[in-house]
Scaffold this motif. Sequence first.
Motif, PDB file in Angstrom:
ATOM      1  N   LEU A 156      59.560  -8.366   1.538  1.00 24.82           N
ATOM      2  CA  LEU A 156      61.089  -8.358   0.384  1.00 24.82           C
ATOM      3  C   LEU A 156      60.502  -9.794  -0.029  1.00 24.82           C
ATOM      4  O   LEU A 156      60.257  -9.626  -1.634  1.00 24.82           O
ATOM      5  N   LEU A 157      60.513 -11.281   0.847  1.00 26.69           N
ATOM      6  CA  LEU A 157      60.428 -11.824   0.100  1.00 26.69           C
ATOM      7  C   LEU A 157      59.536 -13.358   0.280  1.00 26.69           C
ATOM      8  O   LEU A 157      58.630 -12.882   1.383  1.00 26.69           O
ATOM      9  N   ALA A 158      58.981 -14.408  -0.233  1.00 25.17           N
ATOM     10  CA  ALA A 158      58.356 -15.469  -0.147  1.00 25.17           C
ATOM     11  C   ALA A 158      58.868 -16.423   0.249  1.00 25.17           C
ATOM     12  O   ALA A 158      60.060 -16.860  -0.533  1.00 25.17           O
ATOM     13  N   LYS A 159      58.276 -17.752   0.945  1.00 21.59           N
ATOM     14  CA  LYS A 159      58.690 -19.052   0.460  1.00 21.59           C
ATOM     15  C   LYS A 159      57.486 -19.588   0.237  1.00 21.59           C
ATOM     16  O   LYS A 159      56.281 -19.102  -0.134  1.00 21.59           O
ATOM     17  N   ILE A 160      57.644 -21.233  -0.687  1.00 21.08           N
ATOM     18  CA  ILE A 160      56.442 -21.885  -1.433  1.00 21.08           C
ATOM     19  C   ILE A 160      56.922 -22.791  -0.514  1.00 21.08           C
ATOM     20  O   ILE A 160      57.927 -24.098  -0.353  1.00 21.08           O
ATOM     21  N   VAL A 161      55.609 -23.780   0.069  1.00 19.91           N
ATOM     22  CA  VAL A 161      55.772 -25.547   0.730  1.00 19.91           C
ATOM     23  C   VAL A 161      54.949 -26.322  -0.478  1.00 19.91           C
ATOM     24  O   VAL A 161      54.108 -25.301  -1.030  1.00 19.91           O
ATOM     25  N   ILE A 162      55.308 -26.946  -1.202  1.00 19.24           N
ATOM     26  CA  ILE A 162      54.705 -27.240  -1.485  1.00 19.24           C
ATOM     27  C   ILE A 162      54.711 -28.837  -0.453  1.00 19.24           C
ATOM     28  O   ILE A 162      55.385 -29.727  -0.294  1.00 19.24           O
ATOM     29  N   HIS A 163      53.389 -29.321  -0.912  1.00 24.18           N
ATOM     30  CA  HIS A 163      52.658 -30.480   0.409  1.00 24.18           C
ATOM     31  C   HIS A 163      52.407 -31.833  -0.753  1.00 24.18           C
ATOM     32  O   HIS A 163      52.128 -31.932  -1.763  1.00 24.18           O
ATOM     33  N   THR A 164      53.647 -33.365  -0.484  1.00 20.73           N
ATOM     34  CA  THR A 164      52.970 -34.152  -1.317  1.00 20.73           C
ATOM     35  C   THR A 164      53.063 -35.523  -0.864  1.00 20.73           C
ATOM     36  O   THR A 164      53.912 -35.918   0.288  1.00 20.73           O
ATOM     37  N   GLY A 165      51.757 -35.545   0.080  1.00 19.39           N
ATOM     38  CA  GLY A 165      51.712 -37.096   1.099  1.00 19.39           C
ATOM     39  C   GLY A 165      52.229 -36.592   2.201  1.00 19.39           C
ATOM     40  O   GLY A 165      51.217 -35.634   3.061  1.00 19.39           O
ATOM     41  N   GLY A 166      52.991 -37.382   2.645  1.00 22.38           N
ATOM     42  CA  GLY A 166      53.128 -37.150   4.423  1.00 22.38           C
ATOM     43  C   GLY A 166      54.485 -36.262   4.329  1.00 22.38           C
ATOM     44  O   GLY A 166      54.915 -35.902   5.426  1.00 22.38           O
ATOM     45  N   ALA A 167      55.243 -35.706   3.151  1.00 25.21           N
ATOM     46  CA  ALA A 167      56.865 -34.830   3.076  1.00 25.21           C
ATOM     47  C   ALA A 167      56.044 -33.806   2.520  1.00 25.21           C
ATOM     48  O   ALA A 167      55.307 -32.699   1.965  1.00 25.21           O
ATOM     49  N   SER A 168      57.248 -32.568   3.258  1.00 22.45           N
ATOM     50  CA  SER A 168      57.014 -31.406   2.067  1.00 22.45           C
ATOM     51  C   SER A 168      58.683 -30.287   2.313  1.00 22.45           C
ATOM     52  O   SER A 168      59.220 -30.846   2.311  1.00 22.45           O
ATOM     53  N   ARG A 169      58.187 -29.757   1.089  1.00 22.44           N
ATOM     54  CA  ARG A 169      59.416 -29.121   0.527  1.00 22.44           C
ATOM     55  C   ARG A 169      59.386 -27.426   0.428  1.00 22.44           C
ATOM     56  O   ARG A 169      58.138 -26.956  -0.174  1.00 22.44           O
ATOM     57  N   ILE A 170      60.257 -27.191   1.491  1.00 21.88           N
ATOM     58  CA  ILE A 170      59.846 -25.454   1.717  1.00 21.88           C
ATOM     59  C   ILE A 170      60.843 -25.210   0.287  1.00 21.88           C
ATOM     60  O   ILE A 170      62.517 -25.164   0.729  1.00 21.88           O
ATOM     61  N   ILE A 171      60.748 -24.308  -0.097  1.00 21.69           N
ATOM     62  CA  ILE A 171      61.191 -23.480  -1.416  1.00 21.69           C
ATOM     63  C   ILE A 171      61.213 -21.403  -1.012  1.00 21.69           C
ATOM     64  O   ILE A 171      60.507 -21.294  -0.577  1.00 21.69           O
ATOM     65  N   GLU A 172      62.249 -21.741  -0.466  1.00 21.42           N
ATOM     66  CA  GLU A 172      62.221 -20.461   0.085  1.00 21.42           C
ATOM     67  C   GLU A 172      63.321 -18.857  -0.391  1.00 21.42           C
ATOM     68  O   GLU A 172      64.050 -19.604  -1.685  1.00 21.42           O
ATOM     69  N   ASN A 173      63.440 -17.964  -0.241  1.00 19.19           N
ATOM     70  CA  ASN A 173      63.690 -16.678  -0.956  1.00 19.19           C
ATOM     71  C   ASN A 173      63.734 -16.516  -2.330  1.00 19.19           C
ATOM     72  O   ASN A 173      64.401 -15.901  -3.018  1.00 19.19           O
ATOM     73  N   ILE A 174      61.937 -16.783  -2.953  1.00 16.42           N
ATOM     74  CA  ILE A 174      61.386 -16.413  -3.874  1.00 16.42           C
ATOM     75  C   ILE A 174      60.978 -14.989  -3.715  1.00 16.42           C
ATOM     76  O   ILE A 174      60.914 -14.228  -2.884  1.00 16.42           O
ATOM     77  N   GLY A 175      60.901 -13.964  -5.054  1.00 16.89           N
ATOM     78  CA  GLY A 175      60.310 -12.616  -5.037  1.00 16.89           C
ATOM     79  C   GLY A 175      59.479 -13.106  -4.485  1.00 16.89           C
ATOM     80  O   GLY A 175      58.560 -14.558  -5.422  1.00 16.89           O
TER      81      GLY A 175
END
Length: 191
Positions: free
Chosen positions: A102-121
Motif C-alpha cells: 500500500l505504501l512506499a518509502k524514499i531514501v535520500i542519500h547525501t554523502g555519507g548520510a541517508s534520510r528515510i521518509i516512509e508511509n508515502i502513497g
Amino acid sequence: MIYFYERLGGLVSEEMRPDIAAAWDRVGDKMGKKRDIKKLPEYLNAGETVLVMAGGRTGNNNGLLVATSRRALFVSEGLVNHSHEDFPYDRISSVTTTRGMLLAKIVIHTGGASRIIENIGKSEAEAVSAIIRERVEAVTRERSQPQQSAPSPTATPTGIAAELRELAELRDLGVLTPEEFEGQKRKLLDR
C-alpha cells in the motif's frame, strides 16, 4: 487561488500560491498536514517553485516531503515540535524508492548520510522520486559541463526551452494537468 478544506465539519478557506496549490491537490493523505502546508511558504527561498510533494514520516515526525526547483525538503509542523530538513540537489548522491503493498518509502542519500521518509502513497513516492532524480541529474550535468565565458551568438536560447521541457516532463509525470501545462506554457511564451 482560493481553496476550501473540510476541518471538523466546517470549511476553512486558504489562499495558496498556484505552484503549492497544484502540488497540494495531488497529495493523497492530507490528514494532519494542514500546519505543514501553511508554513511551507516560510521555508521557500525567493524564486523557488514547488514542483511536487507527498505526505510522509521520518523518525517520529509526520510531514511533507517537497521537491522544489532548487532542493528537496521535509517540513514537519507538529503541535509542539517544528522542524524542516533541506536536501540541496547538489548534495544528493542518490534516491531509492521501495514500494510495499500500500505504501512506499524514499531514501535520500547525501554523502555519507541517508534520510528515510516512509508511509508515502506509492504514486506520490514515484512522482517525488522522479523529480528529485531529474533535478540531481541536471545539477550533475551542469557541474560536468565546461563553463563558457560568453554565450555563442548561434546558441539556442536555453532559458525558455529548458522551462518548456521541464513543464512537459511535469505534465508527462502527471504533476501538471494538460490545462495547467498550457497555461504555464502561455505565460512563458508571453514573456
